[in-house]
Design an enzyme around this catalytic site. Structure first.
Site, mmCIF file in Angstrom:
data_model
loop_
_atom_site.group_PDB
_atom_site.id
_atom_site.type_symbol
_atom_site.label_atom_id
_atom_site.label_comp_id
_atom_site.label_asym_id
_atom_site.label_seq_id
_atom_site.Cartn_x
_atom_site.Cartn_y
_atom_site.Cartn_z
ATOM 1 N N GLY A 111 0.797 -1.218 0.000
ATOM 2 C CA GLY A 111 0.000 0.000 0.000
ATOM 3 C C GLY A 111 0.829 1.267 0.000
ATOM 4 N N ASP A 142 -1.478 -5.573 -5.526
ATOM 5 C CA ASP A 142 -2.681 -4.772 -5.724
ATOM 6 C C ASP A 142 -2.307 -3.294 -5.710
ATOM 7 O OD1 ASP A 142 -2.076 -4.654 -3.001
ATOM 8 O OD2 ASP A 142 -4.165 -4.743 -2.351
#
Length: 338
Positions: A111, A142
């Site tokens: 992240g 991601d």
């Protein structure tokens, strides 16, 4: 406050302020950062935004995966909501209408890549260690990571996605994950220069040539090995190539979730065929939500973060049909992002 904002002339600064947790992102931090960016976007008094991390260890080590571990037995709804807002924040950063300066000093993982590497001005230092290590916890990269990695030179992005290997400043710039190199000792005066003279002049004064990376010199075997059809063949080629670094990569891959590896291979290759970051983030959201229902994600977090025994007991590798199911459209109860 886990997110602190300050004003210095036309510069708005965001500090990720969870140093004991390596500034890992919580859902509240994601919402607060996005709200601040929206408030500043149409404010004529704001000329640029700068994001950095508290403490000496890094910008951000990723999302709060302990929270994910505890949420999975409850159904994972809170995690899916967190990812939905996080991925939308990543897209917002990428499309931000003002200079968004990310100080990618120290550890920048998961992240942390999402809140920095989509920005317009990405600054690395000699202390930078950047990685997308999701396969080690049973997840695929991601936060737009598959978008970024699929656009790295040759097969380097796939190498980084499968192994989760960390890279320094020179490789981050060469891979398109960063733009400028500034010495960590100069970051304080670099910030002040932005306030006094603007982003462009601050970069002209303090940006230097980054140390040379190592990945470009390894392209000869990376591009050959990672062009293989599947993960098993990639590992086989890495072991056969006769290079010690390639052998190390094979060993790293062997310790990752077999299902996450297969899904990651497909995700990176599909991301390279999609046209926009938003399309890729939508794909990543489907994949991540499906990972919540697979046992490897909680087991990977247990082994790496909860018990820290580093000996995950992975499930049997997914079949081709099961891998394909990770990419299938979500049901009505799990809306897409955009």
């Amino acid at each position: 406050m886990d997110i602190e904002t300050t004003r210095s002339g036309g510069l708005r600064q965001v500090l990720l302020n969870r140093p004991k947790a390596l500034n890992a992102l919580t859902h509240e931090m994601v919402r607060d950062l996005d709200a601040a960016l929206h408030a500043w976007e149409d404010d004529d008094a704001v000329e640029a935004v700068l994001i950095s991390g508290a403490g000496e260890r890094g910008l951000c080590a990723g999302g709060d995966i302990r929270a994910i571990y505890h949420d999975i037995p409850r159904g994972g709804a809170a995690t899916a909501a967190f990812w939905r807002d996080e991925y939308r924040l990543n897209a917002h950063i990428a499309r931000y209408g003002k200079p968004y300066v990310a100080l990618m000093d120290g550890l920048v993982m998961g992240g942390g890549v999402g809140v920095s590497a989509h920005g317009g001005v990405r600054v690395v230092t000699e202390r930078t260690r950047l990685a997308m290590p999701e396969t080690a916890i049973g997840l695929a990269p991601d936060v737009g990571g598959t978008y970024l990695l699929s656009r790295a030179p040759g097969e380097i992005g796939l190498h980084l996605a499968l192994t989760g290997a960390s890279i320094g400043a020179g490789d981050a710039i060469a891979c398109g994950l960063a733009d400028h190199f500034v010495l960590s000792a100069d970051l304080s005066v670099f910030r002040q220069a932005i306030v006094e003279r603007g982003v462009a002049e601050a970069l002209e004064t303090y940006a230097r040539t980054a140390p040379e990376g190592t990945l470009e010199a390894q392209r000869a075997w990376i591009d050959v090995c990672y062009a293989a059809e599947n993960v098993a063949q990639i590992v086989e080629h890495l072991l056969e190539i006769g290079d010690s670094v390639a052998k190390e990569a094979a060993e790293q891959i062997a310790g990752r979730s077999p299902t996450a590896l297969k899904v990651t291979l497909a995700a990176v290759r599909r991301a390279g065929l999609l046209g926009s970051l938003e399309e890729v983030l939508d794909q990543e959201y489907r994949v991540s939500c499906r990972a919540l229902r697979h046992p490897d994600l909680r087991e990977g977090i247990r082994a790496q973060v909860i018990d820290k025994d580093r000996t995950p007991r992975w499930a049997v590798a997914a079949s081709p049909e099961e891998v394909e199911a990770f990419f299938a459209p979500l049901g009505d109860g799990e809306p897409g992002l955009f």
